[in-house]
Design a protein around this motif. Structure first.
Motif, mmCIF file in Angstrom:
data_model
loop_
_atom_site.group_PDB
_atom_site.id
_atom_site.type_symbol
_atom_site.label_atom_id
_atom_site.label_comp_id
_atom_site.label_asym_id
_atom_site.label_seq_id
_atom_site.Cartn_x
_atom_site.Cartn_y
_atom_site.Cartn_z
ATOM 1 N N ASP A 138 0.815 -1.218 0.000
ATOM 2 C CA ASP A 138 0.000 0.000 0.000
ATOM 3 C C ASP A 138 0.849 1.268 0.000
ATOM 4 O OD1 ASP A 138 -2.280 -1.530 -0.026
ATOM 5 O OD2 ASP A 138 -2.592 -1.423 2.153
ATOM 6 N N GLU A 139 2.129 1.155 0.350
ATOM 7 C CA GLU A 139 3.027 2.306 0.340
ATOM 8 C C GLU A 139 3.886 2.342 -0.922
ATOM 9 O OE1 GLU A 139 5.171 2.051 3.989
ATOM 10 O OE2 GLU A 139 3.481 2.740 5.193
ATOM 11 N N GLN A 140 3.484 1.537 -1.885
ATOM 12 C CA GLN A 140 4.155 1.466 -3.198
ATOM 13 C C GLN A 140 5.594 0.954 -3.090
ATOM 14 O OE1 GLN A 140 2.119 1.503 -5.437
ATOM 15 N NE2 GLN A 140 2.592 2.673 -7.263
ATOM 16 N N ARG A 141 5.817 0.093 -2.119
ATOM 17 C CA ARG A 141 7.112 -0.595 -2.003
ATOM 18 C C ARG A 141 7.032 -1.901 -2.777
ATOM 19 N NH1 ARG A 141 9.994 0.492 3.422
ATOM 20 N NH2 ARG A 141 11.036 -1.450 2.872
ATOM 21 N N LEU A 142 8.088 -2.204 -3.521
ATOM 22 C CA LEU A 142 8.161 -3.477 -4.238
ATOM 23 C C LEU A 142 8.195 -4.631 -3.241
ATOM 24 C CD1 LEU A 142 8.605 -4.965 -7.007
ATOM 25 C CD2 LEU A 142 11.060 -4.811 -6.515
ATOM 26 N N VAL A 143 7.307 -5.623 -3.457
ATOM 27 C CA VAL A 143 7.287 -6.793 -2.566
ATOM 28 C C VAL A 143 7.339 -8.117 -3.324
ATOM 29 C CG1 VAL A 143 6.086 -5.604 -0.694
ATOM 30 C CG2 VAL A 143 4.747 -6.801 -2.459
ATOM 31 N N VAL A 153 4.703 -16.951 -8.397
ATOM 32 C CA VAL A 153 4.892 -15.744 -7.596
ATOM 33 C C VAL A 153 6.294 -15.769 -6.996
ATOM 34 C CG1 VAL A 153 4.148 -14.451 -5.556
ATOM 35 C CG2 VAL A 153 2.438 -15.550 -7.021
ATOM 36 N N LYS A 154 7.004 -14.649 -7.089
ATOM 37 C CA LYS A 154 8.277 -14.463 -6.392
ATOM 38 C C LYS A 154 8.047 -13.384 -5.341
ATOM 39 C CE LYS A 154 11.103 -15.587 -10.448
ATOM 40 N NZ LYS A 154 12.135 -15.094 -11.403
ATOM 41 N N GLY A 155 8.566 -13.606 -4.134
ATOM 42 C CA GLY A 155 8.270 -12.681 -3.047
ATOM 43 C C GLY A 155 6.842 -12.909 -2.585
ATOM 44 N N ARG A 156 6.085 -11.822 -2.459
ATOM 45 C CA ARG A 156 4.687 -11.973 -2.049
ATOM 46 C C ARG A 156 3.790 -11.107 -2.924
ATOM 47 N NH1 ARG A 156 3.266 -7.727 1.576
ATOM 48 N NH2 ARG A 156 5.065 -6.523 2.329
ATOM 49 N N GLU A 157 2.503 -11.401 -2.861
ATOM 50 C CA GLU A 157 1.554 -10.673 -3.687
ATOM 51 C C GLU A 157 1.162 -9.342 -3.051
ATOM 52 O OE1 GLU A 157 -1.496 -12.771 -5.923
ATOM 53 O OE2 GLU A 157 -0.878 -14.624 -4.919
ATOM 54 N N GLY A 158 0.774 -8.406 -3.899
ATOM 55 C CA GLY A 158 0.276 -7.103 -3.487
ATOM 56 C C GLY A 158 -0.619 -6.603 -4.596
ATOM 57 N N HIS A 159 -0.582 -5.311 -4.886
ATOM 58 C CA HIS A 159 -1.324 -4.852 -6.046
ATOM 59 C C HIS A 159 -0.390 -4.839 -7.250
ATOM 60 C CE1 HIS A 159 0.154 -0.943 -4.413
ATOM 61 N NE2 HIS A 159 0.277 -0.610 -5.678
ATOM 62 N N ILE A 199 12.617 -0.269 -2.283
ATOM 63 C CA ILE A 199 12.574 -0.100 -3.741
ATOM 64 C C ILE A 199 11.148 0.310 -4.071
ATOM 65 C CG2 ILE A 199 12.862 -1.211 -5.987
ATOM 66 C CD1 ILE A 199 14.863 -3.115 -4.658
ATOM 67 N N LYS A 200 10.996 1.483 -4.641
ATOM 68 C CA LYS A 200 9.675 2.071 -4.823
ATOM 69 C C LYS A 200 9.171 1.923 -6.256
ATOM 70 C CE LYS A 200 10.616 6.263 -3.394
ATOM 71 N NZ LYS A 200 10.455 7.657 -2.887
ATOM 72 N N GLY A 201 7.877 1.878 -6.390
ATOM 73 C CA GLY A 201 7.248 1.967 -7.697
ATOM 74 C C GLY A 201 6.787 3.395 -7.941
ATOM 75 N N PHE A 202 7.029 3.903 -9.130
ATOM 76 C CA PHE A 202 6.520 5.217 -9.531
ATOM 77 C C PHE A 202 5.458 4.960 -10.589
ATOM 78 C CE2 PHE A 202 6.412 8.831 -12.436
ATOM 79 C CZ PHE A 202 6.243 9.892 -11.562
ATOM 80 N N GLU A 203 4.191 5.118 -10.199
ATOM 81 C CA GLU A 203 3.118 4.859 -11.143
ATOM 82 C C GLU A 203 2.927 6.077 -12.047
ATOM 83 O OE1 GLU A 203 -1.582 3.503 -11.418
ATOM 84 O OE2 GLU A 203 -0.581 3.602 -9.456
ATOM 85 N N ALA A 204 3.220 5.882 -13.319
ATOM 86 C CA ALA A 204 3.093 6.963 -14.299
ATOM 87 C C ALA A 204 1.652 6.999 -14.800
ATOM 88 C CB ALA A 204 4.060 6.743 -15.456
ATOM 89 N N ILE A 205 0.943 8.052 -14.427
ATOM 90 C CA ILE A 205 -0.459 8.203 -14.815
ATOM 91 C C ILE A 205 -0.511 8.665 -16.279
ATOM 92 C CG2 ILE A 205 -2.657 9.299 -14.250
ATOM 93 C CD1 ILE A 205 -1.497 7.468 -12.060
ATOM 94 N N ASP A 206 -1.460 8.104 -17.024
ATOM 95 C CA ASP A 206 -1.615 8.432 -18.454
ATOM 96 C C ASP A 206 -0.355 8.131 -19.256
ATOM 97 O OD1 ASP A 206 -4.235 9.354 -18.041
ATOM 98 O OD2 ASP A 206 -3.508 11.334 -17.463
ATOM 99 N N LEU A 207 0.389 7.122 -18.802
ATOM 100 C CA LEU A 207 1.590 6.724 -19.538
ATOM 101 C C LEU A 207 1.203 6.095 -20.863
ATOM 102 C CD1 LEU A 207 4.703 6.277 -19.597
ATOM 103 C CD2 LEU A 207 4.265 4.012 -18.621
ATOM 104 N N ARG A 208 1.811 6.590 -21.928
ATOM 105 C CA ARG A 208 1.699 5.953 -23.244
ATOM 106 C C ARG A 208 3.069 5.398 -23.565
ATOM 107 N NH1 ARG A 208 -0.599 9.993 -27.439
ATOM 108 N NH2 ARG A 208 -0.807 8.066 -28.627
#
Length: 228
Positions: A138-143, A153-159, A199-208
Motif C-alpha cells: 500500500d506504500e508502493q514498495r516493491l514486494v 509468484v516471487k516474493g509476495r503478492e500485493g497490487h 525499492i519504490k514503484g513510480f506509477e506513471a499516470i496516463d503513460l503511453r
C-alpha cells in the motif's frame, strides 16, 4: 544508461545485419530517439552497453559526435551480461554517489523523466495489460512479482503494476552487487533486495508506452512517436 546490448531476436531478420539499437523508426534509429529524450531532459552523461554488432553502434555515435554529450561505451562483446550484470560492469563509468537512470533502447514513451524521484531505487510502472506484473504494498514498495498465466509468484503478492523498462538505480544498492555474479537479470536482483531495502514503484499516470521489440510493434511505432 541505455541498454543496447541485446540480440534483438524478436526483430529478426532486421537484427541479422544490425543491432536492435539501430533499427529505424520514423527515419531515425531507436537509439537516437532515446538519446534525444535524455538530452531534452537535461542528461549530459550517458553510458551505452554494446554486444550485438557493437562496432555499428560505436561508429554511429562517433559519426554523430556523440550528439554533443558525454557518451561512454560499456563493452560486453566478450559476454552478454544481461541487465543486472550490465549495470554492475558499467558502474565505474558513473559518479558513484549519484543515482543512474536506466532506459531500455526499445522503449518509446511520453514519460517526463524529470518527474522521477531519485532518493531511492525507483521502478516506473503503470496500469497496463501484460503477462507478468510487479507486486507492491500500500506504500508502493516493491514486494514481489507474479506471472498471471502460470500463477508463479516471487516474493509476495500485493497490487499489480506493469514494469516499463525504465528505472532508477540508486547508490544504496551498490554494496549488494558484490554478492551477485557477472551475469544476471536486474529484476531478480531487485526482487531479492526489496526484502531488506526500499525499492519504490513510480506509477506513471496516463503513460503511453510502446515496447518496440517485435516486428508487429515496429510497424506501429512511427505512428506512435508522431502522436506522443
Amino acid at each position: 544508461m541505455i541498454f543496447a546490448a541485446g540480440l534483438g531476436t524478436r526483430l529478426k531478420p532486421l537484427t541479422d545485419t544490425m543491432p536492435k539499437a539501430l533499427v529505424p523508426v520514423g527515419g531515425q534509429p531507436l537509439l537516437w530517439h532515446v538519446i534525444m529524450k535524455l538530452k531534452k531532459s537535461g542528461y549530459e552523461r550517458i553510458v551505452v552497453n554494446v554486444h550485438h554488432f557493437a562496432d555499428q553502434i560505436i561508429d554511429y555515435l562517433r559519426l554523430n559526435d556523440n550528439f554533443g554529450l558525454d557518451i561512454r561505451i560499456s563493452d560486453e562483446r566478450e559476454q552478454l551480461l544481461e541487465t543486472g550484470g550490465g549495470i554492475k560492469k558499467a558502474l565505474p563509468l558513473f559518479d558513484p554517489s549519484e543515482p543512474i537512470l536506466i532506459h531500455n533502447v526499445d522503449i518509446l514513451s511520453n514519460l517526463d523523466l524529470n518527474q522521477l524521484p531519485t532518493d531511492a531505487p525507483v521502478l516506473v510502472v503503470s496500469q497496463r495489460q501484460t503477462k507478468r506484473y510487479l507486486q507492491f504494498d500500500d506504500e508502493q514498495r516493491l514486494v514481489g512479482w507474479k506471472n498471471i498465466e502460470t500463477g508463479e509468484v516471487k516474493g509476495r503478492e500485493g497490487h499489480s503494476l506493469a514494469f516499463s523498462g525504465i528505472h532508477v538505480f540508486h547508490p544504496s544498492l551498490v554494496p549488494l552487487l558484490s554478492e551477485w555474479p557477472d551475469r544476471f537479470p536486474i529484476m531478480d536482483f531487485y526482487l531479492s533486495a526489496c526484502a531488506t531495502h526500499l525499492i519504490k514503484g513510480f506509477e506513471a499516470i496516463d503513460l503511453r508506452l510502446m515496447d518496440v521489440g517485435k516486428m508487429d510493434t515496429l510497424d506501429q511505432a512511427e505512428n506512435f512517436i508522431n502522436n506522443i
